[in-house]
Design an enzyme around this catalytic site. Structure first.
Site, short mmCIF file in Angstrom:
data_model
loop_
_atom_site.label_atom_id
_atom_site.label_comp_id
_atom_site.label_asym_id
_atom_site.label_seq_id
_atom_site.Cartn_x
_atom_site.Cartn_y
_atom_site.Cartn_z
N CYS A 81 -4.43 -0.29 -7.55
CA CYS A 81 -5.42 -0.91 -6.67
C CYS A 81 -6.73 -0.12 -6.70
CB CYS A 81 -4.83 -0.98 -5.26
SG CYS A 81 -6.00 -1.14 -3.91
N CYS A 119 -8.27 0.99 -3.40
CA CYS A 119 -7.47 2.07 -2.79
C CYS A 119 -7.95 3.42 -3.30
CB CYS A 119 -5.99 1.90 -3.13
SG CYS A 119 -5.24 0.42 -2.46
#
Ligand SMILES: [Zn+2]
Length: 164
Positions: free
Chosen positions: A76, A79
């Site tokens: 991600c 993230c």
């Protein structure tokens, strides 16, 4: 630094002698002295990765400070952007809260139980329950404002935990 959890607290490594010490969940905001060399070990100043959902449940039900949870996964991109911001929050708010990371690819049961549909998701737990949640990457100052809002009016300390 904090390296993990056991059934009674957060495991931290003494910076002086590398002995493993435990910060009890019920006294997370308080520094302790190393059991071997008596060096003062500070409270965790960096996010700690959760290794199991059992650790997670014990932590959020017993912690004496609010727990900020970063639901993330290695693939991600946002993230990775939010990770250094959370590092800043963990450092600035050391002793006032604990930041933990939940890899939703590993702890899939937690992601399902809490209905995490997109990542990064940030959640705040206080007094054994979730008191706030937000999604998406954001700067540290915004994360701190979100935490303050979520924990406003939540009382801590005094209770000795409740079975469940
Ligand atoms: Zn030591």
């Amino acid at each position: 630094m904090a390296t993990g959890f056991d059934d009674r607290g957060v495991i931290v490594t003494c910076p002086a002698c590398e002995q493993q010490n435990r910060l009890a969940y019920e006294r997370l905001g308080e520094p302790v002295r190393c059991g071997r060399c008596k060096h003062e070990i500070g409270v965790p100043t960096a996010p700690v990765e959760m290794a199991s959902s059992a650790d997670f449940d014990r932590l959020v039900s017993r912690a004496s400070v609010p727990i900020v949870v970063d639901y993330w996964a290695p693939w991600c991109g946002p993230c990775r952007m939010v990770a250094p911001e959370l590092q800043k929050v963990a450092s600035r708010r050391a002793g006032q809260l604990l930041v933990v990371k939940v890899n939703t690819d590993v702890l899939t049961d937690l992601g399902e139980r809490f209905g995490i549909r997109s990542i990064p998701t940030l959640a705040v737990f206080a007094g054994g329950r979730e008191v706030g949640r937000t999604t998406g990457a954001r700067p540290a100052s915004d994360i701190e404002a979100f935490i303050d809002q979520a924990t406003k009016g939540v009382h801590h300390g005094g209770h000795s935990g409740h079975g469940g």
